[in-house]
Motif scaffolding. Structure first.
Motif, short mmCIF file in Angstrom:
data_model
loop_
_atom_site.label_atom_id
_atom_site.label_comp_id
_atom_site.label_asym_id
_atom_site.label_seq_id
_atom_site.Cartn_x
_atom_site.Cartn_y
_atom_site.Cartn_z
N GLN A 205 0.83 -1.21 0.00
CA GLN A 205 0.00 0.00 0.00
C GLN A 205 0.86 1.26 0.00
O GLN A 205 0.52 2.25 -0.66
CB GLN A 205 -0.95 -0.01 1.21
N ILE A 206 1.99 1.23 0.71
CA ILE A 206 2.90 2.37 0.70
C ILE A 206 3.47 2.58 -0.69
O ILE A 206 3.51 3.70 -1.21
CB ILE A 206 4.02 2.19 1.75
N GLY A 207 3.89 1.49 -1.34
CA GLY A 207 4.40 1.58 -2.71
C GLY A 207 3.35 2.14 -3.66
O GLY A 207 3.66 2.98 -4.53
N MET A 208 2.11 1.72 -3.49
CA MET A 208 1.03 2.18 -4.37
C MET A 208 0.72 3.66 -4.15
O MET A 208 0.50 4.40 -5.10
CB MET A 208 -0.22 1.33 -4.16
N VAL A 209 0.70 4.09 -2.89
CA VAL A 209 0.38 5.51 -2.63
C VAL A 209 1.50 6.41 -3.15
O VAL A 209 1.24 7.51 -3.63
CB VAL A 209 0.07 5.77 -1.13
N VAL A 210 2.74 5.94 -3.09
CA VAL A 210 3.86 6.73 -3.62
C VAL A 210 3.73 6.88 -5.14
O VAL A 210 4.00 7.94 -5.69
CB VAL A 210 5.23 6.11 -3.23
N LYS A 211 3.27 5.81 -5.81
CA LYS A 211 3.13 5.84 -7.28
C LYS A 211 1.89 6.59 -7.74
O LYS A 211 1.94 7.32 -8.73
CB LYS A 211 3.07 4.41 -7.83
N THR A 212 0.75 6.41 -7.06
CA THR A 212 -0.52 6.93 -7.59
C THR A 212 -1.11 8.10 -6.80
O THR A 212 -2.01 8.76 -7.28
CB THR A 212 -1.59 5.81 -7.65
N SER B 155 13.76 3.24 9.09
CA SER B 155 13.73 4.19 7.98
C SER B 155 14.29 3.56 6.70
O SER B 155 13.89 3.94 5.60
CB SER B 155 14.50 5.46 8.33
N VAL B 156 15.16 2.58 6.84
CA VAL B 156 15.68 1.86 5.66
C VAL B 156 14.55 1.03 5.04
O VAL B 156 14.37 1.03 3.81
CB VAL B 156 16.87 0.94 6.06
N ASP B 157 13.77 0.35 5.88
CA ASP B 157 12.65 -0.46 5.39
C ASP B 157 11.57 0.41 4.76
O ASP B 157 10.99 0.05 3.73
CB ASP B 157 12.05 -1.28 6.54
N LEU B 158 11.29 1.57 5.38
CA LEU B 158 10.28 2.48 4.85
C LEU B 158 10.73 3.03 3.49
O LEU B 158 9.93 3.15 2.57
CB LEU B 158 10.01 3.62 5.84
N ALA B 159 12.03 3.32 3.37
CA ALA B 159 12.57 3.79 2.09
C ALA B 159 12.43 2.71 1.02
O ALA B 159 12.07 3.00 -0.13
CB ALA B 159 14.04 4.17 2.25
N ALA B 160 12.67 1.46 1.39
CA ALA B 160 12.52 0.35 0.44
C ALA B 160 11.07 0.22 0.00
O ALA B 160 10.79 -0.01 -1.18
CB ALA B 160 13.01 -0.94 1.06
N ALA B 161 10.13 0.39 0.92
CA ALA B 161 8.71 0.31 0.59
C ALA B 161 8.31 1.45 -0.36
O ALA B 161 7.46 1.27 -1.22
CB ALA B 161 7.87 0.35 1.86
N CYS B 162 8.96 2.61 -0.19
CA CYS B 162 8.71 3.76 -1.06
C CYS B 162 9.50 3.69 -2.37
O CYS B 162 9.33 4.54 -3.24
CB CYS B 162 9.08 5.06 -0.35
N GLU C 185 -2.93 12.63 -0.61
CA GLU C 185 -4.00 11.99 -1.39
C GLU C 185 -3.64 10.51 -1.52
O GLU C 185 -2.52 10.18 -1.90
CB GLU C 185 -4.11 12.62 -2.78
N PRO C 186 -4.59 9.59 -1.24
CA PRO C 186 -4.26 8.16 -1.25
C PRO C 186 -4.13 7.53 -2.64
O PRO C 186 -3.60 6.43 -2.76
CB PRO C 186 -5.42 7.53 -0.48
N GLY C 187 -4.59 8.20 -3.69
CA GLY C 187 -4.51 7.60 -5.02
C GLY C 187 -5.31 6.32 -5.07
O GLY C 187 -6.42 6.24 -4.55
N ASP C 188 -4.74 5.28 -5.68
CA ASP C 188 -5.42 3.99 -5.82
C ASP C 188 -5.20 3.07 -4.62
O ASP C 188 -5.68 1.95 -4.59
CB ASP C 188 -4.92 3.27 -7.09
#
Length: 99
Positions: free
Chosen positions: A6-13, A67-74, A87-90
């Motif tokens: 979900q973190i990856g998706m919100v960063v993209k969309t 913060s390393v793990d959060l960066a990887a998720a982003c 904004e949450p996007g998709d």
């Protein structure tokens, strides 16, 4: 729910800001839908974000990883101690605020 997905998706969309200063500013003004902070977020920043978010009634989720793990998720090549969702996007990231 897979938080990393979900973190990856919100960063993209969606619309997000990275960093403790941005998270603190968003918490002060109440212009965030959700703030995600890493478990090892530096203490002065963490306290400031939590205090201002409580005043503005902005939900905060403490991410289980560093913060390393959060960066990887982003999918970012640098440390991410705080992520501000405007904004949450998709994504379904705002469901973290309910839990």
């Amino acid at each position: 729910m897979d938080v990393n997905k979900q973190i990856g998706m919100v960063v993209k969309t969606g619309k997000v800001e990275l960093g403790c200063k941005e998270a603190t500013d968003a918490a002060k003004t109440g212009k965030a839908r959700l703030i995600v902070i890493a478990s090892n977020c530096p203490e002065p920043d963490k306290s400031s974000i939590l205090y201002n978010a409580k005043l503005s009634e902005v939900p905060v989720h403490v991410y289980s990883g560093t913060s390393v793990d959060l960066a990887a998720a982003c999918e970012k090549p640098f440390l991410v101690a705080a992520l501000t969702v405007k904004e949450p996007g998709d994504s379904e990231i705002l469901k973290l605020a309910e839990s």
